[in-house]
Design a protein around this motif. Structure first.
Motif, PDB file in Angstrom:
ATOM      1  N   THR A   1       3.253  -5.098  -5.501  1.00  0.00           N
ATOM      2  CA  THR A   1       2.404  -6.259  -5.718  1.00  0.00           C
ATOM      3  C   THR A   1       2.905  -7.387  -4.838  1.00  0.00           C
ATOM      4  O   THR A   1       4.091  -7.744  -4.897  1.00  0.00           O
ATOM      5  CB  THR A   1       2.437  -6.715  -7.191  1.00  0.00           C
TER       6      THR A   1
ATOM      7  N   ALA B   1      -4.523  -4.162  -2.134  1.00  0.00           N
ATOM      8  CA  ALA B   1      -3.312  -4.125  -2.957  1.00  0.00           C
ATOM      9  C   ALA B   1      -3.283  -5.385  -3.803  1.00  0.00           C
ATOM     10  O   ALA B   1      -3.856  -6.407  -3.418  1.00  0.00           O
ATOM     11  CB  ALA B   1      -2.053  -4.046  -2.071  1.00  0.00           C
TER      12      ALA B   1
ATOM     13  N   GLY C   1       3.217   1.053  -3.534  1.00  0.00           N
ATOM     14  CA  GLY C   1       2.655   0.678  -4.820  1.00  0.00           C
ATOM     15  C   GLY C   1       3.145  -0.672  -5.312  1.00  0.00           C
ATOM     16  O   GLY C   1       3.322  -0.868  -6.525  1.00  0.00           O
TER      17      GLY C   1
ATOM     18  N   GLU D   1       0.827  -1.206   0.000  1.00  0.00           N
ATOM     19  CA  GLU D   1       0.000   0.000   0.000  1.00  0.00           C
ATOM     20  C   GLU D   1       0.863   1.259   0.000  1.00  0.00           C
ATOM     21  O   GLU D   1       0.567   2.231  -0.702  1.00  0.00           O
ATOM     22  CB  GLU D   1      -0.925  -0.007   1.217  1.00  0.00           C
TER      23      GLU D   1
ATOM     24  N   ARG E   1       5.319  -3.297 -10.589  1.00  0.00           N
ATOM     25  CA  ARG E   1       6.215  -2.151 -10.399  1.00  0.00           C
ATOM     26  C   ARG E   1       7.221  -2.448  -9.295  1.00  0.00           C
ATOM     27  O   ARG E   1       8.417  -2.176  -9.425  1.00  0.00           O
ATOM     28  CB  ARG E   1       5.405  -0.898 -10.051  1.00  0.00           C
TER      29      ARG E   1
END
Length: 321
Positions: free
Chosen positions: A32, A60, A30, A27, A91
């Motif tokens: 994964t 997320a 950004g 969170e 990312r």
């Protein structure tokens, strides 16, 4: 910033709070969250493996959770291929789990073991079911002593795998592993860079967390999940059928023990497993990681980190990506 792609490894024993920390990092940064736990890959085991729930997954991106059918075994090679694809699309990949072999598959690579014929796999599972892991280990020690010396007599899944490789390829796993394999993970021909955060909470805090985790699993529907697995008539030697809590709840459903006893046994087995996990990560550092930040003080997720603690964690990540 380096031209090399960067991924974060978040490792530690079961119930140490990895999932909560991974979600918070995803969170904030950004990222994964990519599952690196060998039991949480199986579908139908969300509660019994304490997978992130639907609300957490909505906060997320989460990948490779519950994606493999419990009726077949998921190999390390399969997971590595899936993880590399998910990492390439993220990312900031945050690989979260307690399975050391999964992390090593990325940072060190895998041996190129040929496919094993189905009859060799069936023979291995049959011997394991008929003889038990200790006797299978003794047989493996006669046929393939180098591989047997690396395995615990109680490690049924890896013993069965070692037997099927020896029978199916004519060479033992130790011999195959001595041959150069895939090498460390790459994206478009460029090697990934890894940094690691390792959770290593005090044993008393971890024991308490295991007990709380068990109660949460029951409340989330673990008994119903195990009942559904049992109803499928799956081979009891499959990995999903040996996930912590599954054999114990299955025994309770058959009336062999009480549910209270099932909980006692499951928590004991989980505690023993966490000791082996902690030993693995202490004595075999996450090879391939440029640096490791270790959190000893607490079970992550049970209480909020202070702003200074968060600043230290975020600074560690930022300096290495």
């Amino acid at each position: 910033m380096s031209d090399q792609p960067f991924a974060l490894l978040l490792a530690g024993p079961t119930a140490s709070g990895k999932s909560a920390l991974a979600l918070a990092l995803a969170e904030r940064l950004g990222g994964t969250v990519i599952n690196a736990d060998s039991m949480q890959v199986y579908g139908g085991l969300r509660a019994i493996t304490a997978r992130p729930d639907a609300a957490e997954e909505a906060r997320a991106p989460h990948r490779l959770y519950g994606v493999h059918d419990a009726g077949t075994a998921a190999s390390v090679a399969w997971w590595r291929g899936q993880a590399l694809a998910e990492m390439a699309a993220a990312r900031l990949p945050i690989l979260c789990g307690g399975t050391g072999l999964y992390f090593n598959a990325l940072t060190e690579g895998l041996s190129e073991i040929p496919p094993v014929p189905p009859e060799a796999r069936e023979e291995a599972r049959g011997l394991l079911a008929a003889l038990g892991p200790a006797a299978l280990h003794a047989r493996l020690a006669e046929a393939d002593p180098d591989t047997a010396a690396r395995l615990r007599p109680s490690d049924s899944q890896r013993l069965a795998r070692a037997w099927e490789v020896w029978r199916g390829t004519g060479r033992g796993m130790a011999a195959w592993q001595a041959v150069p394999g895939t090498g460390p993970a790459q994206r478009d021909g460029v090697a990934w860079r890894f940094a690691a955060i390792r959770l290593d909470p005090p044993r008393d805090a971890l024991r308490a967390a295991i007990g709380q985790r068990w109660q949460g699993m029951l409340a989330a529907g673990a008994v119903e999940e195990v009942a559904a697995l049992v109803a499928r008539g799956l081979d009891p030697t499959l990995p999903a059928m040996r996930a912590h809590g599954v054999p114990e709840i299955a025994a309770a459903l058959r009336g062999e023990i009480s549910m209270e006893e099932a909980g006692r046994r499951a928590c004991l087995a989980t505690g023993q497993y966490t000791k082996r996990q902690a030993t693995w990560f202490r004595h075999r550092p996450l090879a391939g990681a440029t640096d490791t930040h270790t959190i000893h003080a607490r079970v992550a997720g049970q209480e909020q980190f202070s702003e200074s603690e968060w600043a230290e964690i975020i600074a560690f990540i930022d300096r290495r990506r």
